[in-house]
Design a protein around this motif. Structure first.
Motif, PDB file in Angstrom:
ATOM      1  N   LEU A  30       0.742  -1.235  -0.276  1.00 13.85           N
ATOM      2  CA  LEU A  30      -0.371  -0.022   0.075  1.00 13.85           C
ATOM      3  C   LEU A  30       0.874   1.269   0.160  1.00 13.85           C
ATOM      4  N   TYR A  31       1.837   1.410   1.151  1.00 10.53           N
ATOM      5  CA  TYR A  31       2.944   1.973   1.256  1.00 10.53           C
ATOM      6  C   TYR A  31       3.872   1.896   1.549  1.00 10.53           C
ATOM      7  N   PRO A  32       5.339   2.082   2.050  1.00  9.66           N
ATOM      8  CA  PRO A  32       6.274   2.225   2.351  1.00  9.66           C
ATOM      9  C   PRO A  32       6.248   2.781   4.074  1.00  9.66           C
ATOM     10  N   ALA A  33       6.232   3.619   4.375  1.00 10.25           N
ATOM     11  CA  ALA A  33       5.744   4.190   5.457  1.00 10.25           C
ATOM     12  C   ALA A  33       4.964   5.240   5.505  1.00 10.25           C
ATOM     13  N   PRO A  34       4.303   5.511   6.830  1.00  8.40           N
ATOM     14  CA  PRO A  34       3.499   6.495   7.180  1.00  8.40           C
ATOM     15  C   PRO A  34       4.204   7.856   6.746  1.00  8.40           C
ATOM     16  N   ASP A  35       5.611   8.192   7.212  1.00  6.34           N
ATOM     17  CA  ASP A  35       6.355   9.696   6.142  1.00  6.34           C
ATOM     18  C   ASP A  35       6.015   9.193   4.916  1.00  6.34           C
ATOM     19  N   ALA A  36       6.499   8.196   3.560  1.00  8.92           N
ATOM     20  CA  ALA A  36       6.672   8.218   2.362  1.00  8.92           C
ATOM     21  C   ALA A  36       6.204   9.047   1.816  1.00  8.92           C
ATOM     22  N   PRO A  37       6.824   9.445   0.657  1.00  9.43           N
ATOM     23  CA  PRO A  37       6.615  10.122  -0.517  1.00  9.43           C
ATOM     24  C   PRO A  37       5.749   9.886  -0.913  1.00  9.43           C
ATOM     25  N   ARG A  93      -2.543   0.397   9.740  1.00 10.61           N
ATOM     26  CA  ARG A  93      -2.295   0.551  11.002  1.00 10.61           C
ATOM     27  C   ARG A  93      -2.751   0.562  11.965  1.00 10.61           C
ATOM     28  N   TYR A  94      -3.801   1.324  12.309  1.00  9.47           N
ATOM     29  CA  TYR A  94      -4.355   1.870  12.828  1.00  9.47           C
ATOM     30  C   TYR A  94      -4.802   0.646  14.145  1.00  9.47           C
ATOM     31  N   TYR A  95      -5.044  -0.739  13.545  1.00 10.09           N
ATOM     32  CA  TYR A  95      -6.179  -1.950  14.034  1.00 10.09           C
ATOM     33  C   TYR A  95      -4.644  -2.390  14.290  1.00 10.09           C
ATOM     34  N   GLN A  96      -3.785  -2.314  13.822  1.00  6.65           N
ATOM     35  CA  GLN A  96      -2.522  -3.318  14.386  1.00  6.65           C
ATOM     36  C   GLN A  96      -2.538  -2.863  16.789  1.00  6.65           C
TER      37      GLN A  96
END
Length: 605
Positions: A30-37, A93-96
């Motif tokens: 989905l995305y590599p990280a929460p701050d991913a560009p 990520r939240y449910y984790q």
């Protein structure tokens, strides 16, 4: 886009490592990280794309020809996909870890921004429903857009309940501080609950699992501690339910919805009379199903009356054991492969590529679900695996959802989502395949009895218990329409359905009246619960059709799953000779449960 836990799951303790190498999600697809560009870029694209879509199409939908409508739908799907990708990532990520402030903030900020960005799109369904019928039929008879007609037919079913454009935009904007906020309060409250059982501090997951422990004293202690903690928080849970039910009543009243259930039936693309026929058939069968089975279970346990902590107790002859993760995986994949190797091939990557998050961890959401994310990626499955037989069945269930979601993805973003009534088909079928494989391998009478009893209990939980939940919700919303409900009022509504559904074999301890408070479906998805009973009855009928005429069944089954939300349940079931609108249909499904109970009774003779 919302993420809703698909079914209750009963777990044991937080020592996840004891069950082998449990997989965790790899969300990088989905995305590599929460701050991913990439995430920042997609959010900027969304803001621009939504504004441009509104500028290009608002006030012009009725004038589009088939080619113009095809381009409009393509752009709408692209926006839907991008928003779904963002919300899937932040939601998963939240449910984790629902207690991590950074994850809460990321999800909340994403919800706020996407709600703001998509507000200009509210016009789309409203204006679309104002297209004259003759124009609509003419455009959607063209092959360029004909395949999308089912989803727009469902959209137009909302036409009688549509509000003004201004009010619809207000409701859209207000949603982040309305139901969504109360949903988060519920999630964070339940995730943070702590229970002390026989000197050990446990989560909600761990404590509810003890209700199926072999030790009766431990089951009793767990039940009483659940009641104690729920009682301490009952005012919070009561406030959540009062507010959400009132909010729903206000919106339904403005929309002139005839019943609180109407919105759910419309979204499920199922006729109210079909749901009523299901409900009535199950309630009429209570004496033949749950009442009869629990009388038998009381005899097995040597009890005059069952207490609530005996409902999911294992049989005295059942040897306690923990099931390692690899064994659970092999059991389910073997069952899937035995039906059709293609099914196991679709399920295999879930185990190998980080598409399952299995362990119990601090702050992790309770329950289990399969979330389809978006059709350009793949589903993710969440479990709270603790090595119990029911956990294996939960794996089979959620993996069935995952297989269904993979197959339906080819329909594209607008047509892939299956109405909830049919969304439970593949999951319950996956459970049935796993159960049948285990039953065929049983070597002794006692092993067969244990498996049959476990399956009957699962089916009672899926059919009888969920219809009782549905009746509770119906009573709750009807009562809330008359005024504020005290915790004692809600408790009384809960108990009014429990005795009826579970039967005279039970006594109910003080405190059980609060057990409505932790069930997420009442909060996240009002009236969702009948979908479980619908799915179980449907699968029982499907499996009977498979046994009666196995040749060619697999291809028809895969075609049904691949259809996603592109067909009505009548069309999907016609190739199997089944019709859910026939009241006798539900009795066929219930007769399978009766047959299992018949066999268990015969073993006692």
């Amino acid at each position: 886009m919302t993420l809703t836990p698909r079914r209750p799951v009963f777990d044991a303790n937080s020592n996840a490592g004891a069950f082998g190498d449990l997989p965790e999600w790899d969300l990088s697809d989905l995305y590599p990280a929460p701050d991913a560009p990439e995430l920042t870029k997609d959010m900027a694209w969304l803001e621009k794309a939504c504004a441009e879509f509104a500028a290009d199409y608002e006030g012009k939908l009725a004038d589009l020809d088939a080619a113009g409508m095809a381009e409009c739908i393509k752009r709408y799907e692209e926006i839907d996909e991008k928003a779904g990708r963002v919300m899937s990532y932040t939601g998963l990520r939240y449910y984790q870890n629902t207690t991590d402030p950074a994850r809460v903030k990321l999800l909340s900020d994403a919800q706020d921004k996407i709600t703001t960005y998509t507000t200009p799109l509210v016009f789309f369904s409203l204006e679309f429903n104002r297209i004259p019928d003759e124009t609509y039929e003419a455009v959607f008879s063209d092959s360029k857009v004909a395949r999308y007609k089912p989803v727009f037919d469902r959209m137009r079913a909302m036409k009688p309940y549509q509000l003004s454009d201004e009010l619809e935009k207000f409701l859209h904007d207000q949603s982040v501080v309305g139901a969504a906020a109360w949903n988060r309060l519920f999630d964070e409250t339940t995730a943070a609950l702590e229970f002390e059982v026989q000197g050990e501090k446990l989560s909600l997951e761990a404590t509810t699992t003890l209700l199926s422990d072999h030790n009766r004293e431990k089951r009793e202690a767990a039940a009483k501690e659940l009641a104690n903690v729920f009682g301490e928080h009952i005012r919070t849970f009561s406030r959540i339910h009062n507010t959400l039910a009132k909010e729903k009543e206000i919106e339904d009243r403005w929309r002139k919805m005839p019943t609180p259930q109407t919105g759910r039936h419309l979204s499920n693309d199922v006729e109210p009379e079909v749901v009523q026929a299901l409900r009535d058939a199950v309630v009429a069968a209570y004496p033949r199903l749950s009442h009869r089975y629990y009388k038998l279970k009381a005899k097995w346990l040597g009890l005059d009356k069952l207490q609530i902590w005996d409902r999911n107790a294992p049989l005295p002859t059942e040897a306690p054991r923990d099931i390692m993760w690899d064994e659970a995986k092999d059991t389910v994949l073997d069952a899937y492969s035995g039906f059709d190797p293609r099914m196991a091939d679709i399920a295999q990557p879930f185990f190998e590529k980080g598409w399952i998050d299995a362990g119990v961890k601090p702050g992790k959401a309770p329950g289990a679900f399969a979330h389809p994310t978006v059709t350009t990626v793949h589903p993710y499955v969440m479990l709270n695996y603790l090595g119990k037989p029911r956990d294996v069945m939960t794996l089979a269930h959620e993996l069935g959802h995952g297989v269904h979601q993979v197959l339906a993805a080819k329909q594209g973003e607008m047509l892939a989502n299956t109405p909830l009534t049919l969304a439970e088909t593949a999951s319950v079928f996956g459970e049935m395949l796993t159960f049948r494989k285990l039953l065929a391998a049983a070597k002794t009478k006692e092993e067969r009895k244990t498996l049959l009893a476990g399956k009957v209990e699962d089916m009672i939980n899926t059919v009888v218990r969920q219809i009782a939940f549905y009746d509770f919700e119906c009573k709750l919303h009807a009562a809330r329409a008359e005024g504020e409900l005290t915790p004692e009022d809600i408790n009384a509504l809960w108990m009014s359905v429990q005795g009826e559904s579970l039967g005279p074999a039970f006594e109910f301890m003080d405190g059980y009246e609060t057990f409505w408070s932790y069930i997420p479906h009442f909060v996240h998805s009002p009236f969702y619960v009948y979908a479980y009973a619908f799915g179980d009855g449907l699968v029982n009928a499907l499996y009977a059709a498979y046994e009666a005429a196995p040749e060619g069944f697999q291809d028809k089954y895969f075609a049904m799953l691949e259809a996603g939300g592109s067909m009505h349940h009548k069309e999907l079931l016609a190739p199997f000779g089944l019709d859910a609108s026939d009241p006798a249909f539900w009795d066929k499904g219930l007769s399978m449960i009766e047959g299992f109970i018949d066999e268990l009774e015969a073993m006692e003779e």
